[in-house]
Design a protein around this motif. Sequence first.
Motif, short mmCIF file in Angstrom:
data_model
loop_
_atom_site.label_atom_id
_atom_site.label_comp_id
_atom_site.label_asym_id
_atom_site.label_seq_id
_atom_site.Cartn_x
_atom_site.Cartn_y
_atom_site.Cartn_z
N THR A 372 12.65 -5.51 0.32
CA THR A 372 12.55 -6.96 0.49
C THR A 372 13.86 -7.64 0.11
OG1 THR A 372 10.29 -6.68 -0.19
CG2 THR A 372 11.07 -8.92 0.04
N LYS A 376 16.11 -10.06 2.52
CA LYS A 376 16.54 -11.43 2.21
C LYS A 376 18.05 -11.56 2.28
CE LYS A 376 12.63 -12.58 -0.73
NZ LYS A 376 12.12 -12.61 -2.10
N ASN B 103 11.82 -10.72 -8.81
CA ASN B 103 10.85 -11.77 -8.49
C ASN B 103 10.13 -12.28 -9.70
OD1 ASN B 103 11.06 -12.02 -5.64
ND2 ASN B 103 10.22 -9.97 -5.48
N LYS B 137 12.81 -16.55 -4.75
CA LYS B 137 11.88 -15.60 -5.35
C LYS B 137 10.52 -15.69 -4.68
CE LYS B 137 13.88 -15.08 -9.87
NZ LYS B 137 13.69 -14.61 -11.20
N HIS B 138 9.82 -14.59 -4.77
CA HIS B 138 8.48 -14.52 -4.23
C HIS B 138 7.54 -15.09 -5.28
CE1 HIS B 138 6.40 -12.68 -0.96
NE2 HIS B 138 5.42 -12.42 -1.77
N LYS B 139 6.81 -16.13 -4.95
CA LYS B 139 5.99 -16.76 -5.99
C LYS B 139 4.51 -16.57 -5.71
CE LYS B 139 9.62 -20.17 -6.36
NZ LYS B 139 10.31 -20.43 -5.09
N ASN B 140 3.83 -15.92 -6.61
CA ASN B 140 2.39 -15.72 -6.46
C ASN B 140 1.63 -16.67 -7.35
OD1 ASN B 140 2.77 -13.53 -4.73
ND2 ASN B 140 3.12 -12.17 -6.45
N ASP B 154 2.44 -13.91 -10.58
CA ASP B 154 3.89 -13.86 -10.39
C ASP B 154 4.58 -13.03 -11.47
OD1 ASP B 154 4.58 -17.28 -11.57
OD2 ASP B 154 3.11 -15.78 -12.19
N SER B 182 5.99 -6.01 -0.89
CA SER B 182 6.24 -6.92 -1.99
C SER B 182 5.30 -8.11 -1.95
CB SER B 182 7.68 -7.39 -2.01
OG SER B 182 7.94 -8.16 -0.88
N TYR B 183 4.39 -8.16 -0.98
CA TYR B 183 3.33 -9.17 -0.99
C TYR B 183 2.12 -8.66 -1.74
CZ TYR B 183 6.18 -11.21 2.62
OH TYR B 183 7.23 -11.73 3.31
#
Lengths: 475, 542, 194
Positions: A372, A376, B103, B137-140, B154, B182-183
């Motif tokens: 990932t 990006k 993340n 960033k990936h935000k959960n 997150d 990454s999800y």
Amino acid sequence: MAYERYLMKNVGVPNSRSIETYRGGGGYAGAAKALKMKPDEIVELVKKANLRGRGGAGFPAGVKWSFLPPDREITYLCVNADESEPPTFSNRVLMENDPHMLLEGILIAGYATRTTVAYLYMRCEFTELFHIMQKAVDEAYAAGYFGKDILGTGYALDCYIHRGAGAYVCGEETGLIESLEGKRGWPRIKPPFPAVEGAFRKPTVVNNVETLACLPHILTRGLDWWLSLGTEDSKGPHMYCVSGPVNRPGCYEAPLGLSCRELIYGEDFGAGMRDGKKVKAVFPGGLSMGVLRGDMFPKNPTDEVDPNADYDELDCKLDFDDPRRYGLMGLGTAALVVVPEDADIRAVTVNVARFFALESCGQCTQCREGTTWMYKVAERIRDGAGRSFDLDVLAEVTQNMGMMPGLSICGLSDGAAWPIGMLVQKFRGEFERHIGAQAPDAAAQRIREINPAAYELPILGARPMAAEAAATVEK
Amino acid sequence: MPTIIIDGQKIECRAGIPILQAALEAGLNIPHYCYHPGLSVVASCRLCLMEMKMPHPQTRELEWAPKLFPSCQTMVREGLEVRFNSELVRQNQKRVMEYYLLNHPLDCPVCDKAGECYLQDYTEHFGEPISRMVEDKHKNPKKDIGPRTLLYSDRCVLCGRCVRFAQEIAATAELAVTNRGSYNEIDVFPGRPLDNKLQGNVVDLCPVGALVSKDFLFKQRVWFLQDARSVCPGCSRGCTVHVDQNENRVYRLRPRFNEKVNEWWMCDDGRFGFNYVHREDRLNQPRIRRGTEWTPARWEELPEILRFRFEHAAKADDGAAVAAVLSPMMSCEEAWLLARFIRDVAPQAALVLGPIPVEGEDEIFPKGSAGVPPASGFVVKAERCPNRRGIERVIEHFGGATLTFGDFAAQAGEGKFKAAYVVGGYPNEWVTKDCAKALAKVEFLVVHDLFASPPDATATVQIPSASWAEREGSFMNCDGLLQPFERAIMPLEGVKADGQFLYELCGQRGLFRAARVREALATAVPKLGEVHIPQEEPEYAH
Amino acid sequence: MSWQTIDRKTVAEDKLGPALSEAVKAKIRTFFDRFPTKRAAMLPALHIAQDAIGYVSLQAMHGIAELLEVSPAAVMDVATFYTHFWMHPKGEKVIVVCRSLTCELMGGKTLLEHIKEKLGIGEHETTPDGKYSLMTEECLAQCDHGPCMLINEKLHKCVRPEDLGRILADPDNDKLDIPRSDLFDAPLEKPEES
């Protein structure tokens, strides 16, 4: 030069899918012959033939079969028809035109490995193909090639089609097994190997469609014929796929060892590029194996291969060994996609990175986060906000993933690292040119947009680590 | 006991364990997230990778293999040589720590786990100070996954421990991983929250602050907490615990590893059942009824008064009209001291085992395996007192007149007893109205309890008890293991620890030390046996 | 986004979606004798459920969990892992456009833009009239006929933006012209009059 077609002999034959046509052309004779031999004899035969897996890894099938514990009671055969590697479509062509060749191969392999149930794991995107294969399986059952007491030998084999649901990682052998068992397709750690403890904790063999389709030919045409085709270590015919903007994209059969140039420009194969364009890059073994430079680059004046020098690499022969000389991971699926000279290499990188980022299963940290991150970064480079430093980061991230250095559980991470690493290495010049053409502070602007606080908080200004972090933005 | 070589050091270890466990037991700090000795091995975090010496495929000579191996997956074998202190391994650790932080939100200032967080610790030891991540960033989201637990997705590092715990140990499988790559997020099925008796353990298992306990949320910073090695008094299983306290307030309980009892786990009833220690209505003043009114008494005068009144009650018939009710919430030492005192002043006094609180049935985990032997499963006992067996042994040792509580209450109702010393100490109500009526017939009733209860209406002496966290002693669990527990906090102001008071009651002077009393107890009551002190967990295991 | 809390303890009735009918459950049970464990029928069960209801609803996941004797979280685990299963209602016809390298080199991106413009939806969205949903997928293994797209089961090859109008207007754009096997289809609710 056109080669005789063995695996693809029924392509173009009317009504080739029906069992009558197949049998009329000598089909199921190989199975009949095999069922008269002992299972171990067939395993020995396949070992002597050095039939290497056509799914991408190239592992000898006979050796794989001999890992099965001799005192087993139940064995499963999983047929890997989850063909998701871009741009491969040879399995589809085979199954579409000659489903019974595969079924005969399943029967022979099943008998050789004393399989009780064979599962044909097919990806769900093969919508039409599912109906074709199911009909063929029904025909085979009706004709007595599956079920109980096959051909009067007392051997029983059941064959079920199992549909997948859209996951590339389920093409990995233990990922397929987990998916078959009804769980998420997370590959398992090895040991234990599938041959010892596979599907439902029983000995399992996973083989590719094309590998199994070779079996009837080895049995009917004989070992000598098989060994006469191909190169030293890569025997037998192979189905090559050529795709991209060539004049004749499609699937072609030839012995192993053909060069990329032949496949792209040969009259019987790709027949040259559309609109006479030159080739910028070629992915000869599917995206995972890596990339070769095309004839847009100058010809190599010597016979020595130097991956660092910017020379045309289309002379790479497609067998199991030559691609490694050019820095590729291996032969893979021998499916070519040609990138023309006017394609943007940054867009190609984004496409490749996106594939692996979205298909990564998420178990191993390096693969999950690394793919990932590369996606990006590649997107930012494509959007005109890249830096030279990003190319170094990409190159380094690709060094830190992979099953081969022992860093990940399955080979998807190697497949992700290799092409991006090679794209950055071999086409660095082009990347640098694009970066040079950007506005001087485009990258820094974009980074600050994403993360305004992290690098600009006055209160952090005096701290040495914050200064170091801010410096990475400027680089 | 095979010997392996780690980083050039010869280490002798147990057989049948992975190299990571052997290294941790030898005191080495090897970073790891997904490995836990109580759960299955998945080798997915890739932090514990090591270099191993293997025979070269052609020359068969031992040399360092070019690839890394997960140390949690490789079992120990005699003579195996591995190393963690090499370039390749350190590089991998650095890179993986960088990946984890890609993340991760900058939550340390508001995260409960700070101070005991394995992301902080490993980054400090094995990671890099600067991150090169400049992307979005990936935000959960944060999820409310159960009545007692929150999940901050997150912060999650996807080690999978919580999911495997729910599947293997609790076998309720409420937690699952969703999506892909990454999800990936940990989640529960909407409408089926994380709600089983063992769910608090996932908060301990989580190496970062993703799973947090609502009970402890934002309550206290962990570096202020000091821990005491105690035993949970919630049921007769006797799980060993750490009691975390600061400034005499207990903030949380955590399980303490015990190979014979609870391994690494504890149930929610015990984990969240300590709040009664800090209830507002705790008794905090000894009182004597002079006439009809309560008057405050001094601790110093109590032993003399009690001795005088009990001797007086025992005069006529050598104490047959005297009784002592020993609560199963008392420790063995306290029970022994009290029994000694009573039999000393009244040789024919009746020793009674207090009422046993029972709640429902034994609950066995993993769910769905009814016939699981205690050694391989976790059982939440229906018997909600920690020391019935200990009290039984003590009473058995003294012999003589013993009664069940039912008989005692019946006889008391008939007016048989002139004096009785009743110890309570239960977190919940334990005296029924009928029982209180029966106890009302006792002329001289001493009630030694945590909270006010019906017998107080007619009791003559009321002595405030200290809770288990304020006392030290030992409990004997349902399997007969005698386990010592330390004092965690000072007794409530105005309260003297039971052990100290009973020690003085017996005429001893000085400080009550449970260990000393236990020594005397061991010689006097050999049936109590040896104390079981569980093995210490390795320093860097978590 | 930990400033948002999602409550998983309860779920609103209207979010549960349709349940599995008895006929569907009976069809799922026919898969049990193919495998040594019940759990292995998970993927066929999800396929059939999606075909019957249109997507995999929470109620359907409950039903499958009961049949297969696993927890509902395990079913959700599998269903969200794969891209084929929809967790929210979709249109009658799903257009799956290939987004891999070959199709992109052959003009796949332009095709996708055109479809989005023509139908007015983005990825994973449905047109207001409920007819078409759009999603992209990795290599459909039709690289010799790029750019390609699937509409439900039918594959459309070498699709150029100018062909879109004709394809989308054709009511049979998702019908196959070969004999079909209904193994993974939802069962017909009423028994056929033979």
